[in-house]
Structures are given as C-alpha cells and as structure tokens.
Design an enzyme around this catalytic site. Sequence first.
Site, PDB file in Angstrom:
ATOM      1  N   ILE A   1       6.253  86.881 -19.448  1.00 39.60           N
ATOM      2  CA  ILE A   1       5.436  87.199 -19.398  1.00 39.60           C
ATOM      3  C   ILE A   1       5.529  88.686 -19.496  1.00 39.60           C
ATOM      4  O   ILE A   1       4.419  89.730 -19.454  1.00 39.60           O
ATOM      5  CB  ILE A   1       4.577  86.644 -18.348  1.00 39.60           C
ATOM      6  CG1 ILE A   1       2.711  87.002 -18.442  1.00 39.60           C
ATOM      7  CG2 ILE A   1       4.747  86.880 -16.740  1.00 39.60           C
ATOM      8  CD1 ILE A   1       1.888  86.116 -17.400  1.00 39.60           C
TER       9      ILE A   1
ATOM     10  N   ASN B   1      19.355  84.554 -11.722  1.00 40.15           N
ATOM     11  CA  ASN B   1      19.124  84.866 -10.541  1.00 40.15           C
ATOM     12  C   ASN B   1      18.871  84.091 -10.045  1.00 40.15           C
ATOM     13  O   ASN B   1      18.782  83.405  -9.464  1.00 40.15           O
ATOM     14  CB  ASN B   1      18.232  86.239 -10.967  1.00 40.15           C
ATOM     15  CG  ASN B   1      17.890  87.358 -11.691  1.00 40.15           C
ATOM     16  OD1 ASN B   1      19.339  87.891 -11.621  1.00 40.15           O
ATOM     17  ND2 ASN B   1      16.767  87.060 -12.148  1.00 40.15           N
TER      18      ASN B   1
ATOM     19  N   SER C   1      12.487  85.639  -8.205  1.00 37.84           N
ATOM     20  CA  SER C   1      11.803  85.750  -7.628  1.00 37.84           C
ATOM     21  C   SER C   1      10.804  84.230  -8.035  1.00 37.84           C
ATOM     22  O   SER C   1       9.706  84.350  -7.508  1.00 37.84           O
ATOM     23  CB  SER C   1      10.651  87.573  -8.863  1.00 37.84           C
ATOM     24  OG  SER C   1      11.163  86.656 -10.264  1.00 37.84           O
TER      25      SER C   1
ATOM     26  N   HIS D   1      15.914  78.382 -13.217  1.00 36.77           N
ATOM     27  CA  HIS D   1      16.106  78.761 -14.460  1.00 36.77           C
ATOM     28  C   HIS D   1      16.907  79.995 -15.087  1.00 36.77           C
ATOM     29  O   HIS D   1      17.314  80.704 -14.199  1.00 36.77           O
ATOM     30  CB  HIS D   1      14.116  80.065 -14.802  1.00 36.77           C
ATOM     31  CG  HIS D   1      14.119  80.717 -14.475  1.00 36.77           C
ATOM     32  ND1 HIS D   1      13.352  80.798 -12.736  1.00 36.77           N
ATOM     33  CD2 HIS D   1      14.240  82.894 -14.010  1.00 36.77           C
ATOM     34  CE1 HIS D   1      13.343  81.813 -12.102  1.00 36.77           C
ATOM     35  NE2 HIS D   1      13.922  82.601 -12.780  1.00 36.77           N
ATOM     36  N   LEU D   2      16.925  80.180 -16.415  1.00 37.88           N
ATOM     37  CA  LEU D   2      17.808  81.060 -17.265  1.00 37.88           C
ATOM     38  C   LEU D   2      17.098  82.180 -18.281  1.00 37.88           C
ATOM     39  O   LEU D   2      15.796  81.538 -18.898  1.00 37.88           O
ATOM     40  CB  LEU D   2      18.702  80.533 -17.131  1.00 37.88           C
ATOM     41  CG  LEU D   2      20.197  79.972 -18.723  1.00 37.88           C
ATOM     42  CD1 LEU D   2      20.484  79.450 -18.889  1.00 37.88           C
ATOM     43  CD2 LEU D   2      19.840  79.970 -19.839  1.00 37.88           C
TER      44      LEU D   2
HETATM   45  P1  5GP Z   1      13.774  85.674 -11.398  1.00 37.39           P
HETATM   46  O1  5GP Z   1      13.145  87.036 -11.165  1.00 37.39           O
HETATM   47  O2  5GP Z   1      13.201  84.984 -11.008  1.00 37.39           O
HETATM   48  O3  5GP Z   1      14.527  85.277 -12.068  1.00 37.39           O
HETATM   49  O4  5GP Z   1      12.468  85.765 -13.177  1.00 37.39           O
HETATM   50  C1  5GP Z   1      11.349  84.843 -12.831  1.00 37.39           C
HETATM   51  C2  5GP Z   1      10.599  85.805 -14.316  1.00 37.39           C
HETATM   52  O5  5GP Z   1       9.560  84.722 -14.495  1.00 37.39           O
HETATM   53  C3  5GP Z   1      10.493  87.247 -14.257  1.00 37.39           C
HETATM   54  O6  5GP Z   1      10.856  87.938 -14.805  1.00 37.39           O
HETATM   55  C4  5GP Z   1       9.115  86.947 -14.193  1.00 37.39           C
HETATM   56  O7  5GP Z   1       8.195  87.966 -15.765  1.00 37.39           O
HETATM   57  C5  5GP Z   1       8.611  85.830 -14.956  1.00 37.39           C
HETATM   58  N1  5GP Z   1       7.331  84.907 -14.880  1.00 37.39           N
HETATM   59  C6  5GP Z   1       6.794  85.181 -13.652  1.00 37.39           C
HETATM   60  N2  5GP Z   1       4.894  84.235 -13.721  1.00 37.39           N
HETATM   61  C7  5GP Z   1       5.102  83.428 -15.153  1.00 37.39           C
HETATM   62  C8  5GP Z   1       4.225  82.876 -15.998  1.00 37.39           C
HETATM   63  O8  5GP Z   1       3.364  82.506 -15.857  1.00 37.39           O
HETATM   64  N3  5GP Z   1       4.330  83.226 -16.311  1.00 37.39           N
HETATM   65  C9  5GP Z   1       5.719  83.312 -17.682  1.00 37.39           C
HETATM   66  N4  5GP Z   1       6.004  83.349 -19.285  1.00 37.39           N
HETATM   67  N5  5GP Z   1       6.346  84.122 -17.006  1.00 37.39           N
HETATM   68  C10 5GP Z   1       7.076  84.450 -15.317  1.00 37.39           C
END
Ligand code: 5GP
Length: 118
Positions: free
Chosen positions: A31, A85, A93, A98-99
């Site tokens: 997103i 991460n 976050s 996920h990757l």
């Molecule tokens: P992390 O920081 O956990 O490795 O990555 C989480 C990712 O999820 C972030 O890049 C963030 O932009 C994405 N993300 C968070 N909420 C949503 C959402 O509701 N939809 C989509 N498509 N991506 C999301």
Amino acid sequence: MDGCIFCMIVRGEIPAKKVLEDDLIIAFDDIAPQAPVHTLIVSREHHAHIGDDVPEVLRSAMMGAVPRVAEAKGIASSGYRTIINTGPDAQQSVHHLHLHVMGGRRMAAGMVSFEEGR
Ligand code: 5GP
Ligand code: ZN
C-alpha cells in the site's frame, strides 16, 4: 487472527491489488511502495514471523512464489531484492508472515541503513 490486517486481506475483508495466489500464499502490491515494484508475498495462515514454527511446505511456497511474482511484475531479468523483516531491530510492522519483493529501479549499493545511535 482477529485484528490482523493481512488476515483481513487473506479473507477478502479489505481490498488489495492481487498479483497472484495459490492455496498457501497470496501476493499483492504494498500500500505504501518503497520501490517502483513493491509486492508482498503473504502466507494465508497466520504466523507472526519466519521464526514462528512455520511449516516447511509454507516456507517453500513463500520462496517459490518469489520468481513467479518477479515474472508477473516484469522485473525477472532487471533484478529485484527480497526482504523479510523479523522483529523490532528489522522494523517489522505487520506481525503476519510476509516477504517483500522490490525492484523496477537500480538500487544503491549497501543493503541497510541504521537509526542514529542504535
Ligand atoms: P514490514 O515492515 O512488517 O516488513 O512490512 C509491512 C508492509 O505492509 C509495509 O511495507 C506496509 O506498507 C504494508 N502494509 C501495511 N498495511 C497494508 C495494507 O492494508 N495493505 C497493503 N497492501 N499493504 C499494507
Ligand atoms: Zn494474520
């Protein structure tokens, strides 16, 4: 899992720009993309992170989806970076496995940057 944003996407409760899916994973665009191509490969089953007792078949499916996503997004030959991460130091976050697959533009050398003083 209740309240988990990626579980909600997996269940179709909130929309996402789907790239591909199979019975174990779903891939959709981030997103808030941090590269011209920024797609997430997400397990259908909720696991907090890669260290969270993830079945081998699922780990394998996540990894196997990487080149398929790259192909679908047109970056298979130009190249891409794949990131997972895990935990606070990596700034994870969303606590659902996920990757990240990122590409579409030449990245600078050096893979990471650190917070000041930490
Ligand atoms: P992390 O920081 O956990 O490795 O990555 C989480 C990712 O999820 C972030 O890049 C963030 O932009 C994405 N993300 C968070 N909420 C949503 C959402 O509701 N939809 C989509 N498509 N991506 C999301
Ligand atoms: Zn979840």
